[in-house]
Motif scaffolding. Sequence first.
Motif, PDB file in Angstrom:
ATOM      1  N   TYR A 146     -42.779 -27.204  53.390  1.00 37.20           N
ATOM      2  CA  TYR A 146     -41.709 -26.816  54.528  1.00 37.20           C
ATOM      3  C   TYR A 146     -42.063 -27.231  55.837  1.00 37.20           C
ATOM      4  CZ  TYR A 146     -37.635 -24.193  56.271  1.00 37.20           C
ATOM      5  OH  TYR A 146     -36.888 -22.998  56.065  1.00 37.20           O
ATOM      6  N   LEU A 197     -46.351 -30.335  48.310  1.00 33.69           N
ATOM      7  CA  LEU A 197     -44.859 -29.688  48.973  1.00 33.69           C
ATOM      8  C   LEU A 197     -44.696 -28.446  50.116  1.00 33.69           C
ATOM      9  CD1 LEU A 197     -43.502 -27.937  45.505  1.00 33.69           C
ATOM     10  CD2 LEU A 197     -43.520 -29.914  46.483  1.00 33.69           C
ATOM     11  N   GLU A 199     -37.327 -28.724  52.483  1.00 29.26           N
ATOM     12  CA  GLU A 199     -39.054 -29.102  51.726  1.00 29.26           C
ATOM     13  C   GLU A 199     -39.221 -30.436  51.543  1.00 29.26           C
ATOM     14  OE1 GLU A 199     -40.391 -25.856  48.493  1.00 29.26           O
ATOM     15  OE2 GLU A 199     -39.853 -27.817  47.279  1.00 29.26           O
TER      16      GLU A 199
END
Length: 185
Positions: free
Chosen positions: A86, A84, A93
């Motif tokens: 950002y 993940l 995301e």
Amino acid sequence: MSTIWYECKVKYRKTDETGAQKITTEPYLVDALSYTEAESRINEEMSAYISEEFKITNIKVANYAEIHPFENADRWFRSKVSLLAYDEESGKERKTNMYLLVQANDVKEAYDNTISVMKGTMGDYTIPAISESPIMDVFPYFSGEEGELEQLERFNALKSSKPEVAVETVDHMEFEAVTEEEAVV
């Protein structure tokens, strides 16, 4: 330089548990630089295991970021790991998927092994899927250099270790029956 793994399917005559012979096709992973080298390496590796004739039916690039053998495990599992990140520009995301090949005895152990492999990761990640892989064996590249000999021996020792068989213990202790009135005292 990153490792390129090739999945090679090998067709050969195999003797099953009942003693009957049948023709089977099984996938193997080989670390190589090209399709030609992968074909050469799988021929070399399989010649050591199969005394009869065999045929390589398919060679393709395998989509594995890393291969992790574990001690006392006998099957390979494909772990999908989503990293993940950002994106500050868009404010969203983003997920980037990678696949790990992890050795384990069952799915839970494969999950635990994937967690242990990902322990040093600085970013966030999720594990959305783990499935048993049909891969029968993995053959890493070995250049013959002295420093790599220890790595190869460790890899092969982990890969070839057999799962420990759990021994069921029987409890022979005897207890006296206690009534409710005696237990309240």
